[in-house]
Design a protein around this motif. Structure first.
Motif, PDB file in Angstrom:
ATOM      1  N   SER A  28     -12.239  -6.768   1.508  1.00 13.03           N
ATOM      2  CA  SER A  28     -12.792  -6.700   2.715  1.00 13.03           C
ATOM      3  C   SER A  28     -11.885  -6.007   3.872  1.00 13.03           C
ATOM      4  O   SER A  28     -12.353  -5.324   4.779  1.00 13.03           O
ATOM      5  CB  SER A  28     -12.685  -8.275   3.575  1.00 13.03           C
ATOM      6  N   LEU A  29     -10.397  -5.851   3.558  1.00 10.57           N
ATOM      7  CA  LEU A  29      -9.631  -5.216   4.731  1.00 10.57           C
ATOM      8  C   LEU A  29      -8.791  -3.948   4.202  1.00 10.57           C
ATOM      9  O   LEU A  29      -8.598  -2.989   4.959  1.00 10.57           O
ATOM     10  CB  LEU A  29      -8.341  -6.301   4.848  1.00 10.57           C
ATOM     11  N   ALA A  30      -8.697  -3.835   2.815  1.00 13.35           N
ATOM     12  CA  ALA A  30      -7.814  -2.697   2.280  1.00 13.35           C
ATOM     13  C   ALA A  30      -8.285  -1.437   2.522  1.00 13.35           C
ATOM     14  O   ALA A  30      -9.490  -1.197   2.029  1.00 13.35           O
ATOM     15  CB  ALA A  30      -7.132  -3.082   1.080  1.00 13.35           C
ATOM     16  N   ASP A  31      -7.756  -0.318   3.188  1.00 15.76           N
ATOM     17  CA  ASP A  31      -8.040   1.245   2.913  1.00 15.76           C
ATOM     18  C   ASP A  31      -7.523   1.539   1.602  1.00 15.76           C
ATOM     19  O   ASP A  31      -8.105   2.451   1.182  1.00 15.76           O
ATOM     20  CB  ASP A  31      -7.481   1.974   4.044  1.00 15.76           C
ATOM     21  N   ARG A  32      -6.123   0.930   1.483  1.00 16.30           N
ATOM     22  CA  ARG A  32      -5.497   1.411  -0.119  1.00 16.30           C
ATOM     23  C   ARG A  32      -4.703   0.364  -0.593  1.00 16.30           C
ATOM     24  O   ARG A  32      -4.512  -0.610   0.288  1.00 16.30           O
ATOM     25  CB  ARG A  32      -4.433   2.581   0.696  1.00 16.30           C
ATOM     26  N   ILE A  33      -4.657   0.417  -1.852  1.00  8.30           N
ATOM     27  CA  ILE A  33      -4.205  -0.783  -2.693  1.00  8.30           C
ATOM     28  C   ILE A  33      -3.081  -0.139  -3.454  1.00  8.30           C
ATOM     29  O   ILE A  33      -3.365   1.147  -4.382  1.00  8.30           O
ATOM     30  CB  ILE A  33      -5.161  -1.365  -3.289  1.00  8.30           C
ATOM     31  N   SER A  34      -1.865  -0.945  -3.609  1.00 11.43           N
ATOM     32  CA  SER A  34      -1.083  -0.615  -4.575  1.00 11.43           C
ATOM     33  C   SER A  34      -0.923  -1.921  -5.394  1.00 11.43           C
ATOM     34  O   SER A  34      -0.781  -2.856  -5.004  1.00 11.43           O
ATOM     35  CB  SER A  34       0.308  -0.381  -4.012  1.00 11.43           C
ATOM     36  N   VAL A  35      -0.809  -1.636  -6.788  1.00  9.15           N
ATOM     37  CA  VAL A  35      -0.678  -2.812  -7.727  1.00  9.15           C
ATOM     38  C   VAL A  35       0.704  -2.768  -8.185  1.00  9.15           C
ATOM     39  O   VAL A  35       1.176  -1.823  -8.592  1.00  9.15           O
ATOM     40  CB  VAL A  35      -1.623  -2.594  -8.860  1.00  9.15           C
ATOM     41  N   LEU A  36       1.520  -3.984  -8.047  1.00 15.11           N
ATOM     42  CA  LEU A  36       2.904  -4.257  -8.495  1.00 15.11           C
ATOM     43  C   LEU A  36       2.615  -4.996  -9.669  1.00 15.11           C
ATOM     44  O   LEU A  36       1.912  -6.134  -9.730  1.00 15.11           O
ATOM     45  CB  LEU A  36       3.642  -4.734  -7.511  1.00 15.11           C
ATOM     46  N   ALA A  37       3.280  -4.740 -10.757  1.00 13.61           N
ATOM     47  CA  ALA A  37       3.343  -5.702 -11.962  1.00 13.61           C
ATOM     48  C   ALA A  37       4.859  -5.313 -12.489  1.00 13.61           C
ATOM     49  O   ALA A  37       5.327  -4.309 -12.769  1.00 13.61           O
ATOM     50  CB  ALA A  37       2.224  -5.431 -13.022  1.00 13.61           C
ATOM     51  N   GLY A  38       5.664  -6.403 -12.771  1.00  9.48           N
ATOM     52  CA  GLY A  38       6.787  -6.328 -13.340  1.00  9.48           C
ATOM     53  C   GLY A  38       7.763  -5.416 -12.524  1.00  9.48           C
ATOM     54  O   GLY A  38       8.631  -4.832 -13.099  1.00  9.48           O
ATOM     55  N   GLY A  39       7.537  -5.417 -11.359  1.00  9.17           N
ATOM     56  CA  GLY A  39       8.480  -4.988 -10.597  1.00  9.17           C
ATOM     57  C   GLY A  39       8.121  -3.314 -10.117  1.00  9.17           C
ATOM     58  O   GLY A  39       9.073  -2.894  -9.614  1.00  9.17           O
ATOM     59  N   ARG A  40       7.144  -2.610 -10.991  1.00  9.86           N
ATOM     60  CA  ARG A  40       6.882  -1.543 -10.490  1.00  9.86           C
ATOM     61  C   ARG A  40       5.430  -1.305 -10.105  1.00  9.86           C
ATOM     62  O   ARG A  40       4.553  -2.135 -10.443  1.00  9.86           O
ATOM     63  CB  ARG A  40       6.843  -0.736 -11.902  1.00  9.86           C
ATOM     64  N   ILE A  41       5.144  -0.043  -9.530  1.00 17.15           N
ATOM     65  CA  ILE A  41       3.885   0.167  -9.102  1.00 17.15           C
ATOM     66  C   ILE A  41       2.941   0.789 -10.125  1.00 17.15           C
ATOM     67  O   ILE A  41       3.202   1.936 -10.852  1.00 17.15           O
ATOM     68  CB  ILE A  41       3.924   1.158  -7.858  1.00 17.15           C
ATOM     69  N   ILE A  42       2.175  -0.006 -10.726  1.00 21.58           N
ATOM     70  CA  ILE A  42       1.322   0.682 -12.085  1.00 21.58           C
ATOM     71  C   ILE A  42       0.117   1.280 -11.605  1.00 21.58           C
ATOM     72  O   ILE A  42      -0.479   2.052 -12.389  1.00 21.58           O
ATOM     73  CB  ILE A  42       0.874  -0.497 -13.038  1.00 21.58           C
ATOM     74  N   ALA A  43      -0.352   0.991 -10.341  1.00 21.13           N
ATOM     75  CA  ALA A  43      -1.317   1.895  -9.953  1.00 21.13           C
ATOM     76  C   ALA A  43      -1.365   1.901  -8.392  1.00 21.13           C
ATOM     77  O   ALA A  43      -0.944   0.995  -7.799  1.00 21.13           O
ATOM     78  CB  ALA A  43      -2.868   1.120 -10.367  1.00 21.13           C
ATOM     79  N   GLU A  44      -2.105   2.912  -7.934  1.00 22.67           N
ATOM     80  CA  GLU A  44      -2.429   2.998  -6.489  1.00 22.67           C
ATOM     81  C   GLU A  44      -3.508   3.851  -6.037  1.00 22.67           C
ATOM     82  O   GLU A  44      -3.950   4.981  -6.728  1.00 22.67           O
ATOM     83  CB  GLU A  44      -1.092   3.696  -5.750  1.00 22.67           C
ATOM     84  N   GLY A  45      -4.467   3.583  -5.214  1.00 15.98           N
ATOM     85  CA  GLY A  45      -5.600   4.237  -4.826  1.00 15.98           C
ATOM     86  C   GLY A  45      -6.341   3.605  -3.867  1.00 15.98           C
ATOM     87  O   GLY A  45      -6.055   2.326  -3.134  1.00 15.98           O
ATOM     88  N   GLU A  46      -7.446   4.194  -3.466  1.00 21.41           N
ATOM     89  CA  GLU A  46      -8.627   3.499  -2.624  1.00 21.41           C
ATOM     90  C   GLU A  46      -9.140   2.201  -3.449  1.00 21.41           C
ATOM     91  O   GLU A  46      -9.059   2.356  -4.744  1.00 21.41           O
ATOM     92  CB  GLU A  46      -9.426   4.212  -2.371  1.00 21.41           C
ATOM     93  N   PRO A  47      -9.643   1.178  -2.578  1.00 24.27           N
ATOM     94  CA  PRO A  47     -10.053   0.020  -3.621  1.00 24.27           C
ATOM     95  C   PRO A  47     -10.857   0.159  -4.596  1.00 24.27           C
ATOM     96  O   PRO A  47     -10.688  -0.427  -5.752  1.00 24.27           O
ATOM     97  CB  PRO A  47     -10.848  -0.709  -2.520  1.00 24.27           C
ATOM     98  N   GLU A  48     -11.936   1.052  -4.667  1.00 22.75           N
ATOM     99  CA  GLU A  48     -12.781   1.266  -5.748  1.00 22.75           C
ATOM    100  C   GLU A  48     -12.110   1.781  -7.036  1.00 22.75           C
ATOM    101  O   GLU A  48     -12.365   1.415  -8.213  1.00 22.75           O
ATOM    102  CB  GLU A  48     -14.029   1.980  -5.192  1.00 22.75           C
ATOM    103  N   GLU A  49     -11.224   2.687  -6.585  1.00 27.14           N
ATOM    104  CA  GLU A  49     -10.388   3.297  -7.746  1.00 27.14           C
ATOM    105  C   GLU A  49      -9.624   2.214  -8.636  1.00 27.14           C
ATOM    106  O   GLU A  49      -9.636   2.295  -9.872  1.00 27.14           O
ATOM    107  CB  GLU A  49      -9.265   4.420  -7.328  1.00 27.14           C
TER     108      GLU A  49
END
Ligand SMILES: Nc1ncnc2c1ncn2[C@@H]1O[C@H](COP(=O)(O)OP(=O)(O)OP(=O)(O)O)[C@@H](O)[C@H]1O
Ligand SMILES: [Mg+2]
Length: 257
Positions: free
Chosen positions: A219-240
């Motif tokens: 509902s809110l995010a323009d952009r999302i970064s995904v953290l797993a195990g202390g690293r950013i494994i993905a970043e982009g717009e919500p649909e990506e």
């Protein structure tokens, strides 16, 4: 300046954080654009709160730096970072339980204006009508106006969280960090909080939000970064991010994205 040039408010530059042998954060590079809502998601223990703690100066990174509006934050104390315009809603609410809801919301404005905060100033604080008016207005916005004279310690977990949000808003931060702002809230209160955060966004406040509730994130995010195990494994717009197989694998087994 070209219209495509982005104004980066916060730059997390190659941040690492270890606790003993544990790599809580590694190779973190993050750029937060002015006026945007940037969500950080990831499984429990991914390092999300650690990252926010590094940004607000509660933890110093093992390596790397955090830069806010061109100023290096690394090495500064939390109150100095707060004075520069960064406010935060903690995962566990930090409030004055013996004071009223209204006093809790007035306190940060008082501290900001006068540079320090002493509890025995509270009686005169009550007579600061400008601050009180604004605190009441914000309490109305977050849906706690009716409870303004309640002891803060008596509030439910969700209401404490909304009060803490009000304590941030009265500081007019340039960057607002929210660590699970809807945790402990009913669906109705969650939706009210989403609407409030959307309203804040229209005023141009930059936000970083950590959240497990995907309804809130999407509902809110323009952009999302995904953290797993202390690293950013993905970043982009919500649909990506939603359709990224790496994210589906690492996060919630793909069930809720
Ligand atoms: N002060 C600390 N000392 C030692 N280890 C810590 C400390 N703080 C966090 N950790 C560890 O670092 C890792 C990341 O923790 P963190 O709290 O940042 O995760 P999180 O993504 O916020 O998780 P959650 O979704 O459960 O809130 C975990 O393994 C945690 O146990
Ligand atoms: Mg956390």
């Amino acid at each position: 300046m070209s219209t495509t040039e982005k104004n980066i408010v916060l730059h997390v530059d190659d941040v690492h954080k270890t606790f003993g042998g544990l790599h809580a954060l590694a190779d973190i590079d993050l750029q937060i654009e002015e006026g945007k809502t940037h969500a950080i998601i990831g499984p429990n223990g991914a390092g999300k709160s650690t990252l926010l703690n590094v940004v607000v100066g509660r933890l110093s990174p093992t390596r790397g730096a955090v830069v806010f509006n061109g100023e290096v934050l690394t090495g500064k104390a939390p109150h100095q970072i707060n004075q520069l315009g960064i406010a935060r809603v903690f995962q566990t609410p930090e409030i004055f339980p013996d004071l009223s809801v209204l006093q809790n919301v007035m306190a940060p404005a008082f501290a900001k204006r006068d540079g320090s905060f002493k509890l025995n100033f509270l009686s005169s604080l009550e007579r600061q009508t400008d601050i009180r008016d604004e605190a009441e207005h914000i309490l109305h916005d977050v849906g706690l106006y009716e409870r303004r004279n309640t002891h803060a310690g008596a509030l439910s977990r969700g209401d404490k969280r909304r009060m803490e949000l009000a304590m941030c808003l009265i500081q007019h931060p340039r960057l607002l960090l929210l660590d699970e702002p809807t945790a402990g809230m009913s669906r109705h209160d969650t939706n009210t909080t989403i609407a409030l955060l959307q309203k804040i966004k229209e005023r141009g406040m930059t936000k970083i939000i950590i959240e497990h509730d995907m309804h809130v994130v999407f509902s809110l995010a323009d952009r999302i970064s995904v953290l797993a195990g202390g690293r950013i494994i993905a970043e982009g717009e919500p649909e990506e991010v939603r359709s990224n197989p790496k994210v589906q694998e690492a996060y919630l087994g793909g069930a809720h994205l």
